[in-house]
Design an enzyme around this catalytic site. Structure first.
Site, PDB file in Angstrom:
ATOM      1  N   CYS A 110       0.800  -1.223   0.000  1.00 20.51           N
ATOM      2  CA  CYS A 110       0.000   0.000   0.000  1.00 20.51           C
ATOM      3  C   CYS A 110       0.835   1.277   0.000  1.00 20.51           C
ATOM      4  O   CYS A 110       2.045   1.241  -0.100  1.00 20.51           O
ATOM      5  CB  CYS A 110      -1.009  -0.047   1.137  1.00 20.51           C
ATOM      6  SG  CYS A 110      -2.348  -1.219   0.773  1.00 20.51           S
ATOM      7  N   ASP A 111       0.140   2.401   0.166  1.00 17.59           N
ATOM      8  CA  ASP A 111       0.613   3.705  -0.278  1.00 17.59           C
ATOM      9  C   ASP A 111       2.033   4.089   0.129  1.00 17.59           C
ATOM     10  O   ASP A 111       2.819   4.527  -0.700  1.00 17.59           O
ATOM     11  CB  ASP A 111      -0.347   4.788   0.217  1.00 17.59           C
ATOM     12  CG  ASP A 111      -1.699   4.701  -0.460  1.00 17.59           C
ATOM     13  OD1 ASP A 111      -2.089   3.600  -0.868  1.00 17.59           O
ATOM     14  OD2 ASP A 111      -2.378   5.730  -0.573  1.00 17.59           O
ATOM     15  N   LYS A 112       2.374   3.986   1.404  1.00 13.44           N
ATOM     16  CA  LYS A 112       3.695   4.440   1.838  1.00 13.44           C
ATOM     17  C   LYS A 112       4.659   3.287   2.060  1.00 13.44           C
ATOM     18  O   LYS A 112       5.850   3.518   2.312  1.00 13.44           O
ATOM     19  CB  LYS A 112       3.570   5.250   3.144  1.00 13.44           C
ATOM     20  CG  LYS A 112       2.620   6.421   3.046  1.00 13.44           C
ATOM     21  CD  LYS A 112       2.950   7.329   1.881  1.00 13.44           C
ATOM     22  CE  LYS A 112       1.878   8.368   1.653  1.00 13.44           C
ATOM     23  NZ  LYS A 112       0.578   7.822   1.244  1.00 13.44           N
TER      24      LYS A 112
ATOM     25  N   GLU B 272      -3.393  13.992   2.803  1.00 12.94           N
ATOM     26  CA  GLU B 272      -4.120  13.851   1.544  1.00 12.94           C
ATOM     27  C   GLU B 272      -5.482  14.517   1.671  1.00 12.94           C
ATOM     28  O   GLU B 272      -6.137  14.407   2.707  1.00 12.94           O
ATOM     29  CB  GLU B 272      -4.308  12.376   1.189  1.00 12.94           C
ATOM     30  CG  GLU B 272      -3.022  11.688   0.794  1.00 12.94           C
ATOM     31  CD  GLU B 272      -3.228  10.251   0.362  1.00 12.94           C
ATOM     32  OE1 GLU B 272      -2.304   9.711  -0.259  1.00 12.94           O
ATOM     33  OE2 GLU B 272      -4.303   9.684   0.644  1.00 12.94           O
TER      34      GLU B 272
ATOM     35  N   SER C  32      -4.930  12.087  -2.533  1.00 12.98           N
ATOM     36  CA  SER C  32      -4.992  10.643  -2.692  1.00 12.98           C
ATOM     37  C   SER C  32      -4.908  10.308  -4.170  1.00 12.98           C
ATOM     38  O   SER C  32      -5.292  11.097  -5.037  1.00 12.98           O
ATOM     39  CB  SER C  32      -6.312  10.122  -2.116  1.00 12.98           C
ATOM     40  OG  SER C  32      -6.610   8.842  -2.615  1.00 12.98           O
TER      41      SER C  32
END
Length: 613
Positions: A122-124, A493, A519
Site C-alpha cells: 500500500c501507499d507508503k 491527503e 490521494s
C-alpha cells in the site's frame, strides 16, 4: 569474490556468540556461510492490502531456502491511508514512509543481511521499502501483495455504479440523493477482497512503477491478490534473490544492485509510465525521494520534461471506469511500456532484476508486440473471482479473451491517446515558483483554464466543513494551506474535500489548491504539492479571501492575480506576527514524533524528505 556482509556474524571464532543466537532462531550448522536474505514483510490486520500477507513470507522463505539462501523475516509498519483519511490519523501517513525506510535499514544493517525481498503493497510501504533498497544498495527484489478486485455493480440515486471502489463510497456519502440504505449497499460492495484498492490510486501506481524501475517481476503491479497466478511471483522472487546474491557476491557483478538497476534512465521510464497510465500525483513525491536515497540526479524538471512528450494512454479509476484488473487484461505494464517503445519514447540501456535489457523483457511480456511468450499470455488471462475474501491465491478465474483494442480498450496506442500530454502536469507561477502538481488525466478539459475567487482555509477539516455546509460556490478556488510536509505536519491527503466537492456537484465548477497532497483516488481540478509551502514562506500563505487565482493547465501556470506591492505589504505584515508562517485559528495537537518530522521536512518539490544538513 565479494565477502558476504553476514560473515561478521556467521564465520570465525569472534562470531561464536552471534552464531549461538542464530542457532536459537532455527539456523542450522550447514547454513552458516550462505547468504542471509531478509524477508521484509508488512503484514497487518489493519490494512486490506496487507491482511493477506501473514503466510506469504513463508512462501518466499521456502523458495529462498530451496535456492541455497537463509531466509529471515521481519515486519514493518503499514498505515492504511483510507482509514487514516479525514482525521488526525492522516498526519502520520507520509512520515511513516521515513519510519519504514529507517526500520528496514536498522534491521538489515544490525543483522548484516546480504539481500532482501520486499513484500510491500500500500501507499507508503512500497515507497518506504524502495527508499531503503536504494539507501542500502544490496541485492533486492520487490513483490507486492497485489491489487484488490473491483466491487460489484450497485444502483443508487438512479445511477448504476459499476464497478464500485473506495472512492465511489466516499463520493456517494456526500450526495443528498443517496439515502442511507443505498450508501450501505455501495459501502458493502466497494472493497470486496484483500489487496490494494482497485483503481489507479497511489498503491497500485507505485507497484506498477517498480516494474518499470526494474526491481520487480512482470505482472507485479496488476496481477490480482486473490489469483493463484500471483503465488508464482512470490516463489520466483525468493529464487531470484539468491541468484542475485551469487552474481554479486560470487561473481562481483555489480549490475544487480538496486542503484545500478534503478538508474536515472530507469526513473525516467518509470515516470513516463506514470504519465501514460494517469497514475497518482503521489508518485512524484515518492520517485523524487527515492532518487535522493539512491544519489540519482533526477528532479522535478525531469518530470516536467516528461509531461510535455509522453501521451496519456489509459484512464483508470478514478479518472475512468476501468480498474487495475482491466489494465491486467489489456497486458499490464509491459503493454503500456510497449506502446511507448514503439514510438521511441523510452530510455534505452536499462535492465531489470530478471532481464539484462529491457527490450528482451518487453519482447517476452508485451502481448501486443507479436513476440510474447505463452507464459505472458497465460498470466494476463488471470481474472477476478467475484467472491468476497481476505485470502490470497484463492481463485483461478480466467478472462475469455485479452483486451488488445488499442483504440477503445483500456490501454490505447499513441495514435489514439487520450491527450498528447502526460497524465500528470507540473505547474509553476508566483503561487508555485518551485512547482505544483495536477493530475491532468482526471481534469475535464473544459476547466483546464480556470479563474476564480479564493476561499481560504487553514486545515483539511475546515475545508470539509465549508464544503458540507454549502459555503463553497461554483467558480470558487478553495485554498487549503499549512497542510504541507512541515506545516501539517505530514502533508495530509485531501481526498475528503475533493470527494465532497464532487458529491456536491461541484467537481467541474470549482478548483482546489493546496500545499498538501491528494490521494491517488482524487480527480477534478485539484492542484497539490505547492512549493514552497506556506510554513516555509510560500505565497500561498499570503492569499486572502476573494483574491483571484488563475490556473492554466495547457500553459502550465498557477498564479495569484494580486499586485506585487500588495503582496509585499502582506509579507511584511506576516513577518511582524509573533509566529509568522503559521495558522491563525487552528487547534491541532502535534506529537513529538510529528514535530521531529516537521523540523526536518522539505517541501514537496524535494519529495518531502528529511533534510539533515
Amino acid at each position: 569474490m565479494f565477502p558476504l556482509r553476514s560473515r561478521v556474524t556467521t564465520v570465525g571464532r569472534n562470531a561464536a556468540g552471534a552464531r549461538a543466537l542464530w542457532r536459537a532462531t532455527g539456523t542450522k550448522d550447514n547454513e552458516f556461510g550462505k547468504p542471509i536474505v531478509a524477508i521484509v514483510n508488512s503484514y497487518t490486520q489493519f490494512v486490506p492490502g496487507h491482511v493477506h500477507l501473514k503466510n506469504v513470507g513463508d512462501i518466499v522463505a521456502e523458495a529462498v531456502r530451496a535456492a541455497g539462501g537463509v531466509p529471515k523475516e521481519f515486519n514493518t509498519i503499514a498505515v492504511d491511508d483510507g482509514i487514516a483519511m479525514g482525521h488526525g490519523g492522516m498526519l502520520y501517513s507520509l512520515p511513516s514512509r521515513e519510519i519504514i525506510a529507517d526500520s528496514v535499514e536498522y534491521m538489515v544493517n544490525a543483522h548484516t543481511a546480504d539481500a532482501m525481498v520486499c513484500i510491500s503493497n500500500c501507499d507508503k510501504i512500497t515507497p518506504g521499502m524502495l527508499n531503503a533498497a536504494l539507501r542500502l544498495n544490496i541485492p533486492a527484489v520487490f513483490v507486492s501483495g497485489g491489487p484488490m478486485e473491483a466491487g460489484k455493480a450497485v444502483v443508487a440515486d438512479g445511477i448504476a455504479h459499476a464497478p464500485t471502489d473506495l472512492i465511489t463510497a466516499i463520493t456517494a456519502s456526500a450526495k443528498d440523493s443517496v439515502n442511507d440504505d443505498q450508501l450501505l449497499s455501495i459501502e458493502q460492495s466497494a472493497c470486496p477482497t484483500c489487496g490494494s484498492c482497485s483503481g489507479m490510486f497511489t498503491a497500485n501506481s507505485m507497484n506498477c512503477l517498480t516494474e518499470a524501475l526494474g526491481l520487480s517481476l512482470p505482472g507485479n503491479g496488476t496481477t490480482l491478490a486473490t489469483h493463484t497466478a500471483r503465488r508464482e511471483l512470490f516463489e520466483t522472487a525468493g529464487k531470484l534473490v539468491v541468484d542475485l546474491c551469487q552474481r554479486y557476491y560470487g561473481e562481483e557483478d555489480e549490475s544487480v544492485l538496486p542503484r545500478n538497476i534503478a538508474t536515472k534512465k530507469a526513473f525516467i521510464n518509470a515516470m513516463a509510465l506514470d504519465m501514460a497510465m494517469g497514475g497518482s500525483t503521489n508518485t512524484v513525491l515518492h520517485t523524487l525521494a527515492a532518487a535522493q536515497e539512491g544519489e540519482i540526479d533526477f528532479d522535478l524538471s525531469d518530470i516536467d520534461a516528461l509531461s510535455h512528450r509522453i501521451p496519456c494512454l489509459s484512464k483508470v479509476a478514478p479518472n475512468g471506469n476501468y480498474h487495475i484488473e482491466d489494465v491486467h487484461r489489456a497486458g499490464g505494464i509491459p503493454a503500456i511500456l510497449g506502446e511507448l517503445r514503439r514510438r521511441d519514447l523510452l530510455e534505452k540501456g536499462v535492465h531489470t532484476v530478471l532481464y539484462k535489457e529491457m527490450d528482451s523483457w518487453l519482447d517476452d511480456w508485451d502481448i501486443r508486440g507479436g513476440k510474447a511468450t505463452d507464459k505472458a499470455i497465460e498470466l494476463f488471462h488471470a481474472a477476478p473471482g467475484g467472491v468476497r475474501t481476505t485470502e490470497p491465491f484463492s481463485q483461478s478465474n480466467r478472462w475469455d479473451s485479452l483486451d488488445t483494442d488499442q483504440a477503445r480498450g483500456c490501454i490505447h496506442d499513441v495514435d489514439h491517446a487520450y491527450s498528447a500530454d502526460g497524465g500528470l502536469v507540473i505547474l509553476r507561477g508566483n503561487l508555485a515558483p518551485d512547482g505544483a502538481v495536477v493530475k491532468a488525466a482526471g481534469v475535464d478539459e473544459s476547466i483546464w483554464t480556470f479563474s476564480g475567487p479564493a476561499r481560504v482555509v487553514e486545515s483539511q477539516e475546515e475545508a470539509v466543513s465549508i464544503i458540507l455546509d454549502k459555503q463553497v460556490q461554483p467558480g470558487d478556488v478553495v485554498v487549503i494551506r499549512y497542510e504541507g510536509p512541515a506545516g501539517g505536519p505530514g502533508m495530509q491527503e485531501m481526498l475528503h474535500p475533493t470527494s465532497f466537492l464532487k458529491g456536491a456537484g461541484l467537481g467541474k465548477a470549482c478548483a482546489l489548491i493546496t500545499d498538501g497532497r491528494f490521494s491517488g483516488g482524487t480527480s477534478g481540478l485539484s492542484i497539490g504539492h505547492i512549493s514552497p509551502e506556506a510554513a516555509h514562506g510560500g505565497l500561498i500563505g499570503l492569499v486572502e479571501n476573494g483574491d483571484t487565482i488563475t490556473i492554466d493547465i495547457r500553459n502550465r501556470s498557477l498564479n495569484l492575480d494580486v499586485d506585487d506591492a500588495v503582496i509585499e505589504q502582506r509579507r511584511a505584515a506576516m513577518l511582524e506576527r509573533e509566529k509568522p508562517w503559521t495558522p491563525t485559528n487552528r487547534n491541532r495537537p502535534v506529537s513529538k514524533a510529528l514535530r521531529a518530522y516537521a523540523s526536518m521536512a522539505t517541501s514537496a518539490d524535494k519529495g518531502a524528505v528529511r533534510q539533515l544538513d
